[in-house]
Design an enzyme around this catalytic site. Structure first.
Site, PDB file in Angstrom:
ATOM      1  N   ASN A   1      49.849  33.786  36.961  1.00 45.65           N
ATOM      2  CA  ASN A   1      49.334  35.128  37.250  1.00 45.65           C
ATOM      3  C   ASN A   1      49.813  36.192  36.272  1.00 45.65           C
ATOM      4  O   ASN A   1      49.255  37.299  36.216  1.00 45.65           O
ATOM      5  CB  ASN A   1      49.708  35.553  38.677  1.00 45.65           C
ATOM      6  CG  ASN A   1      48.878  34.872  39.749  1.00 45.65           C
ATOM      7  OD1 ASN A   1      49.304  34.771  40.895  1.00 45.65           O
ATOM      8  ND2 ASN A   1      47.700  34.382  39.389  1.00 45.65           N
TER       9      ASN A   1
ATOM     10  N   ASP B   1      43.144  33.010  48.395  1.00 40.62           N
ATOM     11  CA  ASP B   1      42.238  33.250  47.271  1.00 40.62           C
ATOM     12  C   ASP B   1      41.051  34.095  47.715  1.00 40.62           C
ATOM     13  O   ASP B   1      40.553  33.947  48.837  1.00 40.62           O
ATOM     14  CB  ASP B   1      41.749  31.895  46.733  1.00 40.62           C
ATOM     15  CG  ASP B   1      41.115  32.010  45.362  1.00 40.62           C
ATOM     16  OD1 ASP B   1      41.279  33.066  44.714  1.00 40.62           O
ATOM     17  OD2 ASP B   1      40.449  31.056  44.937  1.00 40.62           O
TER      18      ASP B   1
END
Length: 229
Positions: free
Chosen positions: A65, A17
């Site tokens: 996503n 991340d």
């Protein structure tokens, strides 16, 4: 009486991340952040192999996503293809086995073909397994595993575990998340039941093999009781 050897991790998973924030801090396009993130993957995979990890699982693209802008999704797919094409030779020669968890067949045919060729080429390797989570969501994985287990007989934790995407990997020992966020984001929920957790403020493009080594060393100091004393 000799001192017991420290417990060493066999299987580490990472939620990678912070690519976007890395780019934003530098007033750069998000695509460049993802590009630097791929460079971090390259270094960490090499480090994992050198450190003798049996399995490294990376959260590359989640089922959520797809909600990102189409241009960003396209950039991610292009980067993934370039990564496979540029690094496959090295990984294959180093004994790394590529494994995919999640429904990668939902991607475009050219991506699917490239992934399947990479899987086939490294299938006989016996070194570190690099498991890449593509179009992966843990809740979906558990639902699929439970459905398959139910078709075979009684549902138990053992029968579900045997049907998970990671069934052929060692139990998850350590889960790391970069960028300062403290949540699992639908990643390896079942597998993480008794895994150790580490959260770092380091943004993924800045994460190195040394950060991984430090995490593995810290892992050896953890006392794992699995609910006992």
């Amino acid at each position: 009486m000799s001192k017991a050897e420290p417990v060493r991790a066999r299987h580490v998973a990472i939620i990678m991340d912070g690519n976007g924030r890395w780019a934003k801090k530098r007033l750069m396009p998000r695509a460049l952040g993802h590009q630097r993130g791929v460079e971090a993957v390259r270094k960490v995979v090499r480090g994992a192999r050198e450190m003798g990890l049996e399995a490294l699982t990376l959260y590359a693209f989640s089922t959520e996503n797809w909600r990102r802008p189409e241009e960003e999704v396209s950039d991610l797919m292009s980067l993934m293809k370039r990564f496979i094409l540029s690094d496959l030779d090295e990984f294959a020669e180093a004994g790394v086995r590529l494994k995919i968890i999640g429904d990668y067949k939902a991607f475009k045919p050219d991506v699917v073909e490239l992934v399947e060729k990479a899987i086939a080429r490294t299938a006989g390797n016996s070194g570190t397994t690099l498991a890449v989570a593509l179009n992966y969501g843990s809740q979906d994985e558990i639902a699929r595993a439970a459905t398959r287990a139910a078709a075979k007989g009684p549902i138990t934790p053992e029968t579900i575990a045997a049907e998970l995407d990671t069934a052929d990997l060692p139990p998850l020992d350590l889960l790391i998340r970069t960028s300062g966020e403290v949540r699992l984001s639908n990643f390896l929920l079942w597998q993480a039941a008794y895994a150790e957790m580490m959260f770092t403020d380091v943004l993924w493009p800045d994460f190195t093999a040394e950060h991984l080594r430090d995490a593995l060393e810290a892992f050896t100091t953890r006392e794992r009781r699995y609910g006992g004393r």
